[in-house]
Design an enzyme around this catalytic site. Structure first.
Site, short mmCIF file in Angstrom:
data_model
loop_
_atom_site.label_atom_id
_atom_site.label_comp_id
_atom_site.label_asym_id
_atom_site.label_seq_id
_atom_site.Cartn_x
_atom_site.Cartn_y
_atom_site.Cartn_z
N TYR A 38 0.81 -1.21 0.00
CA TYR A 38 0.00 0.00 0.00
C TYR A 38 0.85 1.26 0.00
CZ TYR A 38 -3.80 -3.16 0.86
OH TYR A 38 -4.70 -4.18 0.73
N CYS A 39 0.21 2.35 -0.37
CA CYS A 39 0.84 3.66 -0.38
C CYS A 39 1.50 3.94 0.95
CB CYS A 39 -0.24 4.72 -0.67
SG CYS A 39 0.34 6.41 -0.50
#
Lengths: 78, 140
Positions: free
Chosen positions: A15-16
């Site tokens: 994820y970011c």
């Protein structure tokens, strides 16, 4: 035209800002002129990675949309 | 002004430490400097051993906490601590974590009681002076 990719990083499922961080790490380890490909399923990458390339002065050669992820192909420019 | 993100981290719950770690990562990625000032519960969360054990969640979303924690585990999201550690490594000296001297005195802590990710102990005056050099200052 087929691009010669020196190294592929599969950051799918991360994820970011995971994929961006992995790209930065790989670019640091690479030599100038080498081409790094990052696979990312994170939607933030679409905006983050081009922005980072611009800021850091590396060349974003291509963004390829695939099923459920994208390939970002970057050449280390400096 | 310098490209710098300053964060005053007052909260010690996982749900707030996450954005701290992610914002810090983003700033470091964009080649900005990052200064994190830990005070009160924010400092408590950086006691030696605490980052690995802390499962606290904000009271106002307490009902959602178990589902959220389960989701993070299921999707294998790295912990806030791991994210921050990586940001620090990538930042190469650009990310600094400071402990609030006043909170340290109050809790009777020394630098050795804190997780080694913390760089130093500073007073609020020094932090504010440093924060003035940047455009963004957040209180989390």
């Amino acid at each position: 035209m087929e691009l010669k990719v020196d190294r592929t990083i599969d950051a799918r499922g991360s994820y970011c800002p995971g994929p961006l961080m992995e790209l930065i790490r790989a670019i640091r380890e690479a030599r100038v002129g080498e081409v790094i490909e990052v696979l990312s399923s994170d939607s933030g990458s679409k905006r983050d990675i081009p922005k980072w390339c611009q800021k850091a002065g590396h060349e974003l050669l291509r963004v390829v949309d695939e099923q459920g992820f994208a390939r970002f192909i970057v050449r280390k420019a400096r | 002004m310098a490209d710098r993100l300053s964060m005053i981290v007052f909260s010690g719950t996982v749900d707030k430490l996450f954005p701290v770690a992610i914002l810090a990562s983003g700033a470091v990625a964009m080649e900005q400097e990052v200064d994190i000032f830990l005070t009160f519960w924010g400092l408590e969360a950086f006691r030696r051993g605490a980052p690995q054990q802390n499962m606290r969640f904000s009271k106002d979303f307490e009902d959602k906490a178990p589902a959220m924690l389960a989701l993070m585990q299921q999707k294998q999201v790295p912990s806030w601590y791991e994210t921050l550690r990586k940001a620090k490594e990538l930042g190469n000296g650009k990310l600094r974590i400071h402990a609030c001297a006043m909170t340290m005195d109050l809790m009777g802590l020394t630098k050795d009681d804190l997780d080694p990710i913390v760089d130093d102990v500073v007073g609020v005056g020094e932090f504010v002076e440093e924060a003035q050099k940047g455009k963004i200052t957040l209180f989390i």
